[in-house]
Design a protein around this motif. Structure first.
Motif, mmCIF file in Angstrom:
data_model
loop_
_atom_site.group_PDB
_atom_site.id
_atom_site.type_symbol
_atom_site.label_atom_id
_atom_site.label_comp_id
_atom_site.label_asym_id
_atom_site.label_seq_id
_atom_site.Cartn_x
_atom_site.Cartn_y
_atom_site.Cartn_z
ATOM 1 N N TRP A 278 0.811 -1.219 0.000
ATOM 2 C CA TRP A 278 0.000 0.000 0.000
ATOM 3 C C TRP A 278 0.839 1.261 0.000
ATOM 4 O O TRP A 278 0.339 2.331 -0.384
ATOM 5 C CB TRP A 278 -0.963 -0.010 1.185
ATOM 6 N N GLY A 279 2.069 1.184 0.397
ATOM 7 C CA GLY A 279 2.918 2.375 0.375
ATOM 8 C C GLY A 279 3.002 3.004 -0.999
ATOM 9 O O GLY A 279 3.153 4.231 -1.131
ATOM 10 N N TRP A 280 2.912 2.183 -2.046
ATOM 11 C CA TRP A 280 2.908 2.716 -3.419
ATOM 12 C C TRP A 280 1.549 2.536 -4.093
ATOM 13 O O TRP A 280 1.152 3.344 -4.939
ATOM 14 C CB TRP A 280 4.001 2.055 -4.266
ATOM 15 N N ALA A 281 0.809 1.500 -3.700
ATOM 16 C CA ALA A 281 -0.508 1.281 -4.310
ATOM 17 C C ALA A 281 -1.517 2.347 -3.888
ATOM 18 O O ALA A 281 -2.517 2.561 -4.578
ATOM 19 C CB ALA A 281 -1.026 -0.107 -3.941
ATOM 20 N N ASN A 282 -1.257 3.012 -2.750
ATOM 21 C CA ASN A 282 -2.102 4.143 -2.366
ATOM 22 C C ASN A 282 -2.180 5.173 -3.482
ATOM 23 O O ASN A 282 -3.234 5.754 -3.762
ATOM 24 C CB ASN A 282 -1.535 4.833 -1.117
ATOM 25 N N PHE A 283 -1.045 5.420 -4.125
ATOM 26 C CA PHE A 283 -1.011 6.411 -5.200
ATOM 27 C C PHE A 283 -1.802 5.926 -6.418
ATOM 28 O O PHE A 283 -2.429 6.721 -7.117
ATOM 29 C CB PHE A 283 0.437 6.713 -5.594
ATOM 30 N N ALA A 284 -1.764 4.618 -6.638
ATOM 31 C CA ALA A 284 -2.541 4.069 -7.749
ATOM 32 C C ALA A 284 -4.025 4.277 -7.504
ATOM 33 O O ALA A 284 -4.780 4.673 -8.411
ATOM 34 C CB ALA A 284 -2.230 2.581 -7.910
ATOM 35 N N ALA A 285 -4.481 4.021 -6.277
ATOM 36 C CA ALA A 285 -5.885 4.233 -5.942
ATOM 37 C C ALA A 285 -6.258 5.700 -6.102
ATOM 38 O O ALA A 285 -7.326 6.036 -6.631
ATOM 39 C CB ALA A 285 -6.154 3.767 -4.514
ATOM 40 N N THR A 286 -5.376 6.587 -5.656
ATOM 41 C CA THR A 286 -5.648 8.019 -5.754
ATOM 42 C C THR A 286 -5.703 8.484 -7.198
ATOM 43 O O THR A 286 -6.516 9.350 -7.552
ATOM 44 C CB THR A 286 -4.575 8.810 -4.985
ATOM 45 N N LEU A 287 -4.858 7.916 -8.036
ATOM 46 C CA LEU A 287 -4.876 8.278 -9.456
ATOM 47 C C LEU A 287 -6.194 7.896 -10.113
ATOM 48 O O LEU A 287 -6.623 8.521 -11.075
ATOM 49 C CB LEU A 287 -3.706 7.617 -10.186
ATOM 50 N N CYS A 288 -6.862 6.865 -9.580
ATOM 51 C CA CYS A 288 -8.180 6.503 -10.102
ATOM 52 C C CYS A 288 -9.209 7.578 -9.782
ATOM 53 O O CYS A 288 -10.212 7.712 -10.482
ATOM 54 C CB CYS A 288 -8.638 5.167 -9.511
ATOM 55 N N ALA A 289 -8.964 8.344 -8.729
ATOM 56 C CA ALA A 289 -9.860 9.442 -8.373
ATOM 57 C C ALA A 289 -9.466 10.734 -9.069
ATOM 58 O O ALA A 289 -10.321 11.577 -9.345
ATOM 59 C CB ALA A 289 -9.862 9.651 -6.858
ATOM 60 N N LEU A 290 -8.186 10.899 -9.371
ATOM 61 C CA LEU A 290 -7.718 12.119 -10.028
ATOM 62 C C LEU A 290 -7.898 12.059 -11.533
ATOM 63 O O LEU A 290 -8.226 13.058 -12.170
ATOM 64 C CB LEU A 290 -6.241 12.362 -9.695
ATOM 65 N N GLY A 291 -7.638 10.909 -12.124
ATOM 66 C CA GLY A 291 -7.820 10.737 -13.557
ATOM 67 C C GLY A 291 -6.578 11.068 -14.366
ATOM 68 O O GLY A 291 -5.631 11.682 -13.874
#
Length: 460
Positions: free
Chosen positions: A358-371
């Motif tokens: 999750w230390g890096w996958a958090n950013f992947a999840a956030t990118l799904c919200a940012l687009g």
């Protein structure tokens, strides 16, 4: 008070001028950033599959990196969501540069609100709206038990740690008492139940889009505001604004920052003081909605740097401390709650969720919200020469808040929802994308949001 006396005159920023050779960045570089973001999301989805049950059983996210489960579906919101999205892509790039300012605020927040309701209704009225906040682990489950608010505040911290006879439900325990009080007050006003709670979250959350635009204009960046306005209206993170309490926090925090910008740019000392106190009270209230709201300090600091004024602190700090003092007087000390939450956090699935993932996958999840548009905008934001722009500073503040939240290791998964208050400000970077290409970027944003909401049954 005249308009010219209360804010800097907007000036054209050459970095937003597509004809300026110094601001030209090839599509190749944009695609590199978007490709990198896409690769990160894909990697976050593939790694649990490749690693097998050992990892999948510990990350607690069936649709990793998103918190939800794969469930292709449609609902009553499908057609409205598509129609609103397509219409906004066609119309907003034309209207945003020319609409009168007041109308622009109404249109952008209105489109965001309608689109959010439509997205939520893709899951159906009960599952997507009325039932979201009524689950046993949510806020509304505790509302009937709050008969005496002062007594609740006095004993609040003592009920945070789990496995006690009166331990709070997951969401109530994980947040300061302001979040629970909000829904208690709604209930006492006759607006009880999941439907009203959901509507409240959507309305407050989507109003934050107007707050961002106001802050930008006050800092002399109206050109940036108009360029990023369509992206705020079609922010993919609206999927989680409808419905989550973090969506409401997004709106509250945004208005606190906007008030701070008003205080920093108003020539009248009296008006500046009033706006500063309002900013302090709102931001002070925000940290009693979510402990992580303290990281909005990065965006607030960006406002002060952009305005080149520390004057608002004379009023904002006392305003925020007044909110802290009220809670303390009624028996709740913020730090007691925070340390108890850290203990509770590691009593649950957070102790199992590996930070190595999750230390890096958090950013992947956030990118799904940012687009993808945000990814492209962040790439353009990386030029040092643009860091002195007031609007760029606000976007950078949002990025720094996200980085700090990740380093804390208190956000493992679900960041597509938890980091909404920070992500909204990162969306300012989309103003750097060429105006002539806006429709392509907006289309990508809409497709992403529709795909997520139709393919994944999100938990919020």
């Amino acid at each position: 008070m005249s308009d010219t006396a209360t804010r800097p005159e907007p000036v054209e920023d050459p970095f937003l001028d597509d004809a300026d050779p110094t601001s030209r960045i090839t599509w190749r570089r944009d695609l590199v950033w978007v490709g990198g973001a896409t690769a990160l999301v894909a990697l976050a989805a593939i790694v649990p599959i490749v690693m097998g049950d050992d990892l999948r059983g510990r990350i607690f996210a069936d649709a990793a990196p998103l918190f939800g489960r794969w469930l292709p579906h449609m609902g009553p919101g499908t057609i409205p969501a598509v129609v609103i999205g397509v219409a906004a892509v066609v119309v907003l790039p034309i209207q945003a540069p020319t609409l009168r300012w007041g109308r622009l605020l109404v249109v952008i927040s209105g489109v965001a609100t309608m689109w959010t309701f439509a997205l939520a209704l893709i899951d159906g009225w009960q599952r997507g709206m009325a039932g979201r906040l009524t689950r046993p682990d949510e806020y509304l489950a505790e509302v009937p038990g709050v008969h005496d608010i002062p007594a609740t505040l006095e004993g609040f911290a003592g009920r945070i740690v789990d496995f006690g006879p009166e331990s709070w439900t997951t969401h109530v325990s994980g947040h300061p008492p302001g979040a629970l009080l909000t829904f208690v007050w709604l209930d006492r006003l006759g607006l009880g139940g999941g439907a009203w709670a959901g509507v409240w979250c959507v309305l407050v959350g989507c109003s934050g889009t107007a707050a961002v635009l106001i802050a930008l204009r006050r800092l002399g960046a109206e050109d940036w505001a108009r360029r990023c306005a369509p992206f705020l209206a079609l922010f993919p993170g609206l999927v989680w604004v409808g419905v989550s309490a973090d969506g409401a926090l997004m709106g509250v925090a945004a208005w606190g920052v906007a008030a701070l910008a008003v205080s920093a740019t108003t020539s009248s000392r009296r008006a500046s003081a009033i706006a500063g106190v309002v900013a302090g009270v709102i931001l002070g209230w925000a940290i009693f909605l979510n402990y992580g709201a303290v990281l909005m300090g990065f965006v607030a600091l960006a406002v002060l740097i952009a305005a080149r004024s520390a004057r608002p602190l004379l009023w904002a700090i006392p305003g925020a401390l007044a909110v802290v003092a009220v809670f303390w007087a009624y028996g709740f000390w913020w730090f007691d709650g925070y340390f108890a939450v850290v203990e509770r956090y590691y009593q649950g699935i957070a102790s199992t969720r590996p930070f190595s993932y999750w230390g890096w996958a958090n950013f992947a999840a956030t990118l799904c919200a940012l687009g993808p548009a945000a990814a492209g905008g962040i790439g353009r934001l990386c030029r040092r020469s643009i860091w002195t722009r007031p609007a760029a500073l606000l976007a950078i503040g949002g990025v720094l808040a996200i980085l700090a939240a990740d380093v804390s290791a208190l956000s493992k998964a679900e960041t597509e929802r938890i980091w909404l208050p920070f992500g909204l400000w990162v969306m300012i970077a989309t103003a750097l994308l060429p105006a002539r290409h806006q429709r392509w970027w907006l289309s990508a944003q809409v497709v992403l949001a529709l795909a997520v909401n139709h393919l994944v049954l999100t938990y919020w």
